[in-house]
Scaffold this motif. Sequence first.
Motif, PDB file in Angstrom:
ATOM      1  N   GLU A  78      20.778  86.526   1.073  1.00  0.00           N
ATOM      2  CA  GLU A  78      19.678  87.445   0.759  1.00  0.00           C
ATOM      3  C   GLU A  78      18.857  87.738   2.020  1.00  0.00           C
ATOM      4  O   GLU A  78      18.456  88.887   2.263  1.00  0.00           O
ATOM      5  CB  GLU A  78      18.788  86.840  -0.330  1.00  0.00           C
ATOM      6  N   GLU A  81      20.812  90.225   4.135  1.00  0.00           N
ATOM      7  CA  GLU A  81      20.744  91.579   3.594  1.00  0.00           C
ATOM      8  C   GLU A  81      19.382  92.213   3.878  1.00  0.00           C
ATOM      9  O   GLU A  81      19.293  93.400   4.222  1.00  0.00           O
ATOM     10  CB  GLU A  81      21.011  91.552   2.085  1.00  0.00           C
ATOM     11  N   ASN A  82      18.319  91.425   3.791  1.00  0.00           N
ATOM     12  CA  ASN A  82      16.986  91.943   4.076  1.00  0.00           C
ATOM     13  C   ASN A  82      16.836  92.326   5.550  1.00  0.00           C
ATOM     14  O   ASN A  82      16.152  93.306   5.876  1.00  0.00           O
ATOM     15  CB  ASN A  82      15.916  90.926   3.685  1.00  0.00           C
ATOM     16  N   GLU A  83      17.455  91.555   6.448  1.00  0.00           N
ATOM     17  CA  GLU A  83      17.393  91.901   7.870  1.00  0.00           C
ATOM     18  C   GLU A  83      18.091  93.232   8.135  1.00  0.00           C
ATOM     19  O   GLU A  83      17.624  94.035   8.942  1.00  0.00           O
ATOM     20  CB  GLU A  83      18.017  90.786   8.726  1.00  0.00           C
ATOM     21  N   LYS A  85      18.210  95.661   6.150  1.00  0.00           N
ATOM     22  CA  LYS A  85      17.339  96.730   5.644  1.00  0.00           C
ATOM     23  C   LYS A  85      16.233  97.067   6.641  1.00  0.00           C
ATOM     24  O   LYS A  85      15.710  98.182   6.656  1.00  0.00           O
ATOM     25  CB  LYS A  85      16.731  96.317   4.301  1.00  0.00           C
ATOM     26  N   LYS A  86      15.899  96.084   7.482  1.00  0.00           N
ATOM     27  CA  LYS A  86      14.797  96.255   8.433  1.00  0.00           C
ATOM     28  C   LYS A  86      15.220  96.909   9.743  1.00  0.00           C
ATOM     29  O   LYS A  86      14.447  97.627  10.371  1.00  0.00           O
ATOM     30  CB  LYS A  86      14.185  94.890   8.781  1.00  0.00           C
TER      31      LYS A  86
END
Length: 255
Positions: A78, A81-83, A85-86
């Motif tokens: 998770e 995946e968030n990285e 998105k950034k």
Amino acid sequence: MILTDTHTHLYSEAFDEDRDVMIHRALDKNINRFFIPAIDSTYVPAMYRLEEKYPDQIFLMMGLHPTNVQENYKDELEFIENEFKKRSFYAVGEIGIDLYWDKSTLAIQQEAFRYQIKLAKKYKLPIAIHCRAAFDEVFEILEEEKGNDLFGVFHCFTGDLEQAKRAISYNLKLGIGGVVTFKNGKIDQFLNQIPLEHIVLETDAPYLAPTPFRGKRNESAYLINIAEKLADIYAKPIEEIAKITTENSKYIFGV
């Protein structure tokens, strides 16, 4: 002459005492492109600091190393995946399967590997594969996922000729490092049967130092020893080895 280290952990604690000096030793030898694989979330701040200090030389990947696929692996995935998105990265890696240290985590390693391959496809990125004592298991998943959207580097390739050909069939370059200089490394015996267009160079620093530094801390400056060995194997000038393998790295990573 420009050499590219396609796999080096320059943020490792092994370099905390002399990181800048060590990096400049590599730069002085025309090794000035460093692709940096991730291990897990704990190392990411150090990776970002490295990129900030050397923005023209450092190219970051993001991923979860198979030996770090543990009970919290879903949290780690998770985080990854968030990285994504950034910000952007140059590859998903290093990912794969490692059964040398712990066979009990095979099922979750397979799950994490598949998940991260799909992430790479989503972002149209290459993968950097870690495989240790797990060729069959890695190839099984690559066979499932094969296609034009699957490509990357088979990092630290140590297999035989048939395994090399199979890896290449999945749109993977072979990451050749210090093992090619070992007397018992074996890959030097058949590597000249693999066209140079399928090869990239790497150190995996601080691990797997080439001869004559075997057993000591590896560093990116030692990529020159690996390039010299390939020049010998392919009977080509080192400048040509550097040119072709750097072009291969640009083809894979897009930069």
